[in-house]
Design a protein around this motif. Structure first.
Motif, PDB file in Angstrom:
ATOM      1  N   ALA A  84      -0.037  -4.424   3.275  1.00 62.09           N
ATOM      2  CA  ALA A  84      -1.258  -3.719   3.667  1.00 62.09           C
ATOM      3  C   ALA A  84      -2.144  -4.573   4.563  1.00 62.09           C
ATOM      4  O   ALA A  84      -2.850  -4.054   5.446  1.00 62.09           O
ATOM      5  N   ALA A  85      -2.104  -5.885   4.358  1.00 64.43           N
ATOM      6  CA  ALA A  85      -2.915  -6.803   5.163  1.00 64.43           C
ATOM      7  C   ALA A  85      -2.227  -7.183   6.473  1.00 64.43           C
ATOM      8  O   ALA A  85      -2.823  -7.864   7.307  1.00 64.43           O
ATOM      9  N   HIS A  86      -0.975  -6.759   6.650  1.00 64.85           N
ATOM     10  CA  HIS A  86      -0.206  -7.056   7.870  1.00 64.85           C
ATOM     11  C   HIS A  86      -0.193  -8.557   8.167  1.00 64.85           C
ATOM     12  O   HIS A  86      -0.406  -8.985   9.300  1.00 64.85           O
ATOM     13  N   VAL A  87       0.093  -9.332   7.140  1.00 64.17           N
ATOM     14  CA  VAL A  87       0.113 -10.785   7.329  1.00 64.17           C
ATOM     15  C   VAL A  87       1.348 -11.239   8.089  1.00 64.17           C
ATOM     16  O   VAL A  87       1.367 -12.338   8.663  1.00 64.17           O
ATOM     17  N   PHE A  88       2.392 -10.405   8.105  1.00 61.13           N
ATOM     18  CA  PHE A  88       3.577 -10.679   8.903  1.00 61.13           C
ATOM     19  C   PHE A  88       3.721  -9.584   9.955  1.00 61.13           C
ATOM     20  O   PHE A  88       3.209  -8.472   9.787  1.00 61.13           O
TER      21      PHE A  88
END
Length: 234
Positions: free
Chosen positions: A163-167
Motif C-alpha cells: 500500500a505504501a509502494h515502497v518497492f
C-alpha cells in the motif's frame, strides 16, 4: 541456475556479474517502516521463523548477524522429506524452496523486525522464482509460517508495504503454512561465514551484510552466530 555453475565461470565473468548484482542490490536494499500492526508482548524466550529467498547461503548470513537470533539452519521447505537433498531440489520440481530456519528470542527481537530485515536487505521481494543469478522455483521467496499469528503478521506487513509502494513492483513473497523444514547438508551450513573469499559469497552475499550494518546498525552483531545442522526435519 545452480551455484556450482556460477562458481566455475571465469573471474572476468564474475566481475561483470558482480557489478550487475551490486547495482541490483542497491536498488532494493532500503530501510523499511516497521510493521504498523501491534504485536502481543513477548513472554516466551524461544520461537522459530522460516524464510526463503534465493540462495540459502546469503539469507542465513543475514540472520546470523542479527541481535536476538540464537541459531540458524539452512535447509529445504515446501516439499517432501525424501526429496530434501541439494541435487534433487536443484531440479526445481520438488516443491522445496531453499530456506533458513531462524531461532530467536522474541523478548529481544520480534517476528516483525525479522520480516523487516528480510524484506530490506536479504532479497529483492518483488522477484518471482529467482534471486540474483539463481533461477527456478527453488529460489522463490516464501514466508513459511509456523503459527496463525505469524501468518497474520506476514499478511498485514506485506499489505502495508504494498500500500505504501515502497518497492517499484508488488511484493511477490508467498505466505505458506510450514509443514516441515529439513536441514541441508552440513557443507551448506554457515557457508558465507566460513568462506568469505568465495567468489559467489563476495559478489552476492557480502553486500547484504554491509547493507544490514549500514541500515540497521542497532540490530547488527559483528560476530555471526554459527550453527551446525540439526538431524532430521523440524
Amino acid at each position: 541456475m545452480k551455484r556450482s555453475g556460477i562458481l566455475g565461470v571465469s573471474l572476468v565473468a564474475m566481475s561483470v556479474l558482480g557489478t550487475a548484482c551490486q547495482a541490483e542490490g542497491a536498488a532494493f536494499a532500503t530501510r523499511l517502516p516497521p510493521p504498523a500492526a501491534a504485536e502481543a508482548p513477548a513472554t516466551a524466550h524461544h520461537a522459530t521463523a522460516i524464510f526463503a529467498g534465493g540462495c540459502f547461503w546469503g539469507v542465513q548470513s543475514v540472520f546470523q548477524h542479527i541481535r536476538g537470533v540464537t541459531a540458524t539452519r539452512a535447509g529445504y521447505d515446501g516439499g517432501a522429506k525424501n526429496t530434501a537433498e541439494y541435487e534433487t531440489v536443484g531440479g526445481g520440481d520438488t516443491g522445496h524452496a531453499e530456506s533458513v530456519a531462524v531461532d530467536y528470542d522474541p523478548t529481544q527481537v520480534s517476528y516483525g523486525t525479522l520480516m523487516r530485515v528480510f524484506f530490506s536487505v536479504a532479497l529483492d521481494p518483488t522477484q518471482v522464482d529467482r534471486q540474483f543469478p539463481d533461477v527456478g522455483s527453488q529460489y522463490r521467496s516464501v514466508l513459511f509460517t509456523r503459527t496463525p499469528e505469524q501468518a497474520n503478521e506476514a499478511r498485514a506487513y506485506i499489505q502495508q508495504l504494498n500500500a505504501a509502494h515502497v518497492f517499484a513492483r508488488p511484493i511477490a513473497t508467498q505466505i505458506v503454512p510450514d509443514h516441515g523444514f529439513y536441514p541441508a547438508e552440513d557443507y551448506h551450513q554457515n557457508f558465507a561465514a566460513l568462506y568469505p573469499d568465495n567468489s559467489y559469497i563476495a559478489t552476492y552475499d557480502a553486500p547484504r551484510i554491509e547493507a544490514l550494518k549500514m541500515i540497521y546498525g542497532g540490530l547488527y552483531r559483528d560476530r555471526p552466530i554459527l550453527t551446525l545442522a540439526a538431524p532430521g526435519g523440524t
